[in-house]
Design a protein around this motif. Structure first.
Motif, PDB file in Angstrom:
ATOM      1  N   LYS B 145      -0.345 -29.253-132.957  1.00 48.69           N
ATOM      2  CA  LYS B 145       1.380 -29.210-133.123  1.00 48.69           C
ATOM      3  C   LYS B 145       1.794 -29.948-131.786  1.00 48.69           C
ATOM      4  O   LYS B 145       2.684 -29.884-131.417  1.00 48.69           O
ATOM      5  CB  LYS B 145       1.758 -27.893-133.177  1.00 48.69           C
ATOM      6  CG  LYS B 145       1.414 -27.169-134.277  1.00 48.69           C
ATOM      7  CD  LYS B 145       1.853 -25.646-134.376  1.00 48.69           C
ATOM      8  CE  LYS B 145       1.185 -24.587-135.205  1.00 48.69           C
ATOM      9  NZ  LYS B 145       1.585 -23.346-135.368  1.00 48.69           N
ATOM     10  N   LEU B 146       0.922 -30.525-130.991  1.00 50.44           N
ATOM     11  CA  LEU B 146       1.075 -31.200-129.668  1.00 50.44           C
ATOM     12  C   LEU B 146       1.795 -32.252-129.780  1.00 50.44           C
ATOM     13  O   LEU B 146       1.752 -33.410-130.545  1.00 50.44           O
ATOM     14  CB  LEU B 146      -0.039 -31.202-128.635  1.00 50.44           C
ATOM     15  CG  LEU B 146      -0.504 -29.896-128.133  1.00 50.44           C
ATOM     16  CD1 LEU B 146      -1.567 -30.434-127.127  1.00 50.44           C
ATOM     17  CD2 LEU B 146       0.408 -29.173-127.447  1.00 50.44           C
ATOM     18  N   SER B 147       2.876 -32.684-128.985  1.00 53.85           N
ATOM     19  CA  SER B 147       3.205 -33.874-128.806  1.00 53.85           C
ATOM     20  C   SER B 147       2.180 -35.014-128.330  1.00 53.85           C
ATOM     21  O   SER B 147       1.261 -34.652-128.125  1.00 53.85           O
ATOM     22  CB  SER B 147       4.474 -34.176-127.861  1.00 53.85           C
ATOM     23  OG  SER B 147       4.009 -33.738-126.430  1.00 53.85           O
ATOM     24  N   PHE B 148       2.610 -36.117-128.588  1.00 52.28           N
ATOM     25  CA  PHE B 148       1.651 -37.170-128.296  1.00 52.28           C
ATOM     26  C   PHE B 148       1.113 -37.192-126.974  1.00 52.28           C
ATOM     27  O   PHE B 148      -0.051 -37.475-126.950  1.00 52.28           O
ATOM     28  CB  PHE B 148       2.355 -38.678-128.934  1.00 52.28           C
ATOM     29  CG  PHE B 148       1.348 -39.921-129.044  1.00 52.28           C
ATOM     30  CD1 PHE B 148       1.520 -41.032-128.266  1.00 52.28           C
ATOM     31  CD2 PHE B 148       0.279 -39.672-130.068  1.00 52.28           C
ATOM     32  CE1 PHE B 148       0.526 -41.814-128.288  1.00 52.28           C
ATOM     33  CE2 PHE B 148      -0.714 -40.564-130.072  1.00 52.28           C
ATOM     34  CZ  PHE B 148      -0.528 -41.817-129.429  1.00 52.28           C
TER      35      PHE B 148
END
Lengths: 94, 191
Positions: B145-148
């Protein structure tokens, strides 16, 4: 759906802060890690390609770890305990 | 003769700086000989425990003993990371979850593109890129679920750590191979 819930809980800052330039910069940084793409210039390799190569590389690393685990399990089963541990300790101290 | 304790102190002297420099320090950290020695000593300890307590976890790809070794190696790797990265923390917590719940592994097929017709948070990314990012997020533990930018940071460290893991295990295997052949020579010789 659980994916929708996870998407909404994703950090809201990612919606605004990521620009295309940032993406390409991060991707070029990642490209330098990959052994296959280090020789090519960045404008010949797309970001999607870099990401795919990254996934392939991680997959191959996982595969290597699994193969080494098999090999180590066979080796540990057959070798004598004392001589193996002595050799390992000797190498760690040197 | 270098003492393992002094090597640990040396690696702790690296103070955390700004985010980018910190990432660089993290990635190059895995390539130092001291980190490899720390990891190999942890790995040997873990392997010794595996030998004394054989597990019976069934796995499709690996036999039970090999899987136990792979898990021990991953755990030792996560410990060596000193909890600074998400993937290492995820490995340590996942082991506990797997024992309690016996979770099935997710298949590696790209099936998320159908659920996500480009209406996600990052509208700037093309769908092809989005797919690859999702696949990458699935491969690094704990980073789905991490941002890029965070995902790439974790990936950078994860790849460097995996490379060190491979180097260490290969060296260990070579060592065991050479020592076993040596001991076989000495024992087979008439005393």
């Amino acid at each position: 759906m659980s994916t929708r819930r996870s998407r909404s809980s994703q950090s809201g800052s990612s919606r605004n802060n990521i620009s295309d330039d940032q993406i390409s910069e991060l991707v070029s940084k990642l490209q330098q890690l990959l052994p296959e793409l280090q020789n090519r210039r960045s404008n010949k390799v797309s970001s999607a390609m870099v990401l795919q190569e990254t996934c392939n590389y991680i997959r191959s690393l996982h595969r290597e770890v699994e193969d080494l685990s098999e090999r180590l399990s066979e080796l540990l089963a057959t070798t004598d305990t004392t001589s193996a541990q002595a050799a390992i300790i000797r190498s760690l101290l040197m | 003769m270098p003492n393992p304790n002094t090597l640990t102190i040396d690696s702790k002297r690296k103070k955390p700086r700004k985010l980018e420099n910190h990432t660089q320090k993290q990635s190059t950290r895995w390539r130092t000989a001291s980190e490899q020695q720390i990891y190999s000593s942890k790995l040997v300890d873990a392997l010794r425990q595996v030998r004394s307590n054989p597990t019976s976890t069934p796995d499709v790809r690996l036999p039970a003993s090999a899987r136990a070794i792979r898990d021990a190696a991953d755990r030792a790797l996560a410990f060596t990371a000193k909890g600074r990265t998400r993937w290492s923390r995820a490995i340590l917590t996942n082991r506990l979850k797997l024992r309690l719940l016996k979770k099935k592994k997710k298949p590696r097929i790209i099936n998320c593109s159908t659920k996500k017709p480009g209406t996600g948070c990052n509208r700037l990314k093309l769908p092809a890129l989005q797919r690859r990012v999702r696949v990458l997020g699935n491969m690094v533990p704990g980073c789905r679920k991490l941002s890029f930018p965070l995902l790439l940071e974790e990936t950078t460290d994860y790849i460097a750590a995996l490379e060190m893991q491979v180097r260490t295990m290969a060296a260990l295997a070579e060592l065991l191979t050479s020592s076993s052949s040596a001991s076989r020579l000495t024992t087979s010789m008439p005393g």
